[in-house]
Write a protein that holds these residues in place. Structure first.
Motif, short mmCIF file in Angstrom:
data_model
loop_
_atom_site.label_atom_id
_atom_site.label_comp_id
_atom_site.label_asym_id
_atom_site.label_seq_id
_atom_site.Cartn_x
_atom_site.Cartn_y
_atom_site.Cartn_z
N ARG A 122 46.78 -31.82 -13.09
CA ARG A 122 48.05 -31.78 -13.81
C ARG A 122 47.91 -30.93 -15.06
O ARG A 122 46.79 -30.71 -15.55
CB ARG A 122 48.48 -33.20 -14.21
CG ARG A 122 47.50 -33.90 -15.17
CD ARG A 122 47.81 -35.39 -15.27
NE ARG A 122 46.94 -36.10 -16.21
CZ ARG A 122 45.71 -36.54 -15.94
NH1 ARG A 122 45.17 -36.31 -14.73
NH2 ARG A 122 44.99 -37.19 -16.85
N THR A 123 49.01 -30.48 -15.58
CA THR A 123 49.02 -29.82 -16.88
C THR A 123 49.22 -30.88 -17.96
O THR A 123 49.69 -31.98 -17.68
CB THR A 123 50.17 -28.81 -16.99
OG1 THR A 123 51.43 -29.52 -17.02
CG2 THR A 123 50.17 -27.83 -15.82
N PRO A 124 48.90 -30.56 -19.21
CA PRO A 124 49.41 -31.39 -20.30
C PRO A 124 50.93 -31.24 -20.32
O PRO A 124 51.48 -30.29 -19.77
CB PRO A 124 48.79 -30.77 -21.55
CG PRO A 124 47.74 -29.83 -21.08
CD PRO A 124 48.15 -29.40 -19.71
N ARG A 125 51.60 -32.17 -20.96
CA ARG A 125 53.04 -32.03 -21.12
C ARG A 125 53.35 -31.36 -22.45
O ARG A 125 52.90 -31.82 -23.51
CB ARG A 125 53.71 -33.40 -21.02
CG ARG A 125 53.98 -33.79 -19.58
CD ARG A 125 54.09 -35.28 -19.36
NE ARG A 125 52.76 -35.88 -19.25
CZ ARG A 125 52.54 -37.11 -18.82
NH1 ARG A 125 53.55 -37.86 -18.47
NH2 ARG A 125 51.31 -37.58 -18.73
N GLY A 126 54.07 -30.25 -22.38
CA GLY A 126 54.48 -29.54 -23.57
C GLY A 126 55.89 -29.94 -23.96
O GLY A 126 56.67 -30.43 -23.14
N LYS A 127 56.24 -29.75 -25.20
CA LYS A 127 57.60 -30.03 -25.66
C LYS A 127 58.59 -29.17 -24.89
O LYS A 127 58.39 -27.95 -24.76
CB LYS A 127 57.73 -29.78 -27.15
CG LYS A 127 56.91 -30.73 -28.02
CD LYS A 127 57.07 -30.42 -29.49
CE LYS A 127 56.26 -31.39 -30.35
NZ LYS A 127 56.37 -31.07 -31.80
N LEU A 178 47.17 -24.98 -24.57
CA LEU A 178 47.50 -26.40 -24.77
C LEU A 178 46.43 -27.26 -24.11
O LEU A 178 46.24 -27.22 -22.88
CB LEU A 178 48.87 -26.72 -24.19
CG LEU A 178 49.37 -28.16 -24.41
CD1 LEU A 178 49.53 -28.45 -25.90
CD2 LEU A 178 50.68 -28.40 -23.67
N ASP A 179 45.73 -28.07 -24.91
CA ASP A 179 44.66 -28.92 -24.39
C ASP A 179 44.89 -30.39 -24.69
O ASP A 179 43.96 -31.20 -24.65
CB ASP A 179 43.31 -28.48 -24.96
CG ASP A 179 43.24 -28.61 -26.48
OD1 ASP A 179 44.27 -29.00 -27.11
OD2 ASP A 179 42.17 -28.35 -27.05
N ASP A 221 57.90 -30.11 -20.64
CA ASP A 221 57.49 -29.19 -19.57
C ASP A 221 56.19 -29.71 -18.97
O ASP A 221 55.34 -30.25 -19.68
CB ASP A 221 57.22 -27.79 -20.12
CG ASP A 221 58.45 -27.12 -20.71
OD1 ASP A 221 59.57 -27.51 -20.34
OD2 ASP A 221 58.27 -26.20 -21.54
N GLY A 222 56.02 -29.53 -17.66
CA GLY A 222 54.76 -29.93 -17.05
C GLY A 222 54.79 -29.80 -15.55
O GLY A 222 55.84 -29.57 -14.93
#
Length: 381
Positions: A9-14, A192-193, A242-243
């Motif tokens: 998965r990706t991190p969730r961004g604003k 983004l981590d 976002d993710g």
């Protein structure tokens, strides 16, 4: 049998123009996850299909986002590409469809998951007639999920204090999970981590917040059917984000790598549209019945925090230990990228199972208007 060879998965961004992932395209998120699965041990990917959930299938997510993602990830021409919209359970539904394809022999391996970039495709951007169609029976008309959550909290007699407690726990656990094995399958992307939306408050700051969704009730007065006590604040609602999440699901031996888990059972359920978010409970009951297992058998549970009311009701009404549920935090803190959420939760579930060296795990997701999905996995290792 169908196995999960990997899930990332990706991190969730604003989900705003200044969010950390907003400069990327949704298909780039999916392609990055596909590359990560390959690099983590699966080798070159040649799945029979890519099943991808996305709710806002317009603009950057239009034109069959699964197909665009297939091209971006440079998957073989022979890979079928199917986009799915089942509201907020779309990502988990896509994984369930992959399971069915493998179990039935229609596919040897399938990439499945979901993506949502709300910085590019805002909530309700498809402007569907359904959102305002007054010709439907009142109980079937679209109700803003925040208002459905407020009504459910009142109907279930869930007090504001319980909502605050759940939100604070989600925030604290999400922050504590960073830089631990609980995020082992989350990739770093576009600089983004970490989970960008997480902010940790206090009991006092949460208690001081005002209910946030009363003003919207005026537009849905005839659907609500009554005045309601608005209880949910912004802290009780998952941030717009976002993710993406993606899993490689295949038959035994289909991939030259050891699988992480076996899919035990899946369930897709339609529920009472007037109660909106409660189909998750029905999906959970059905998947447990299909599996012959009980909640007490589950070493870890990822229960979608589709507003605070659902997780509070779950913990109140079912015999399950808090130490096993959403141990790395949840949507209220990290964010809810709609069609990606179910896939993100499954990846999170595998990480929490690994960390606990547990056997069985359950993921449960809810969507608007009576969409519910659930899956049970057995960790291998």
């Amino acid at each position: 049998m169908a196995y999960i060879y990997d899930a990332v998965r990706t991190p969730r961004g604003k989900g705003k123009p200044q969010g950390a992932l907003a400069s990327m395209k949704p298909d780039e998120l999916v392609a990055s996850l596909a590359r990560s699965i390959s690099e983590r041990g699966a080798g070159p990917l040649a799945p029979d299909a890519l099943m991808l959930g996305a709710v806002g299938q317009v603009g950057a997510q239009g034109g069959n986002i699964a197909l665009v993602s297939k091209f971006r990830a440079e998957l073989p021409d022979s890979t079928a590409a199917v986009s799915i919209n089942n509201f907020c359970v779309s990502g988990l539904t896509a994984m369930g469809q992959a399971h069915a394809m493998v179990e039935s022999g229609q596919a040897d391996s399938v990439l499945a998951g979901g993506v949502e970039m709300m910085s590019r495709v805002p909530f309700m951007a498809d402007k569907a007639d359904f959102y305002s169609d007054a010709t439907l029976p009142t109980r079937s008309r679209y109700l803003l999920v925040a208002l459905a959550a407020d009504r459910l909290a009142e109907d279930q007699n869930i007090p504001r204090e319980a909502l605050d407690e759940a939100a604070l726990r989600s925030q604290q656990r999400s922050a504590a999970a960073e830089s631990t094995p609980l995020v082992a399958s989350r990739i770093n992307i576009n600089g983004l981590d970490h989970e960008e939306c997480v902010r940790v408050g206090t009991s006092e700051t949460l208690a001081a917040m005002e209910p946030a969704f009363g003003a919207a009730a005026e537009h849905y007065r005839d659907i609500l059917g009554r005045e309601i006590d608005h209880r949910h604040t912004i802290a009780h609602a998952p941030p717009i984000s976002d993710g993406a999440g993606l899993a490689l699901i295949g038959a035994e031996g289909a991939i030259d790598a050891a699988p992480r888990a076996r899919i035990v059972a899946c369930a897709e359920v339609g529920g009472d549209p007037a109660e909106s978010l409660t189909a998750s409970f029905a999906a959970m009951r059905k998947v447990l019945e299909r599996s012959g297992l009980s909640l007490s058998d589950m070493d870890r549970v990822e229960f979608m925090e589709a507003f605070a009311v659902t997780i509070v009701q779950f913990m109140r009404d079912y015999d399950v230990s808090l130490d096993r549920v959403n141990v790395s935090g949840g949507h209220m803190a990290k964010g809810h990228p709609l069609g990606a959420s179910g896939a993100i939760l499954l990846s999170t579930l595998l990480d929490t199972l690994d960390a606990a060296e547990g056997r069985y795990g359950l993921v449960v997701a809810a969507g608007a208007s009576g969409a519910g999905s659930a899956m049970i996995v057995e960790r291998l290792g």
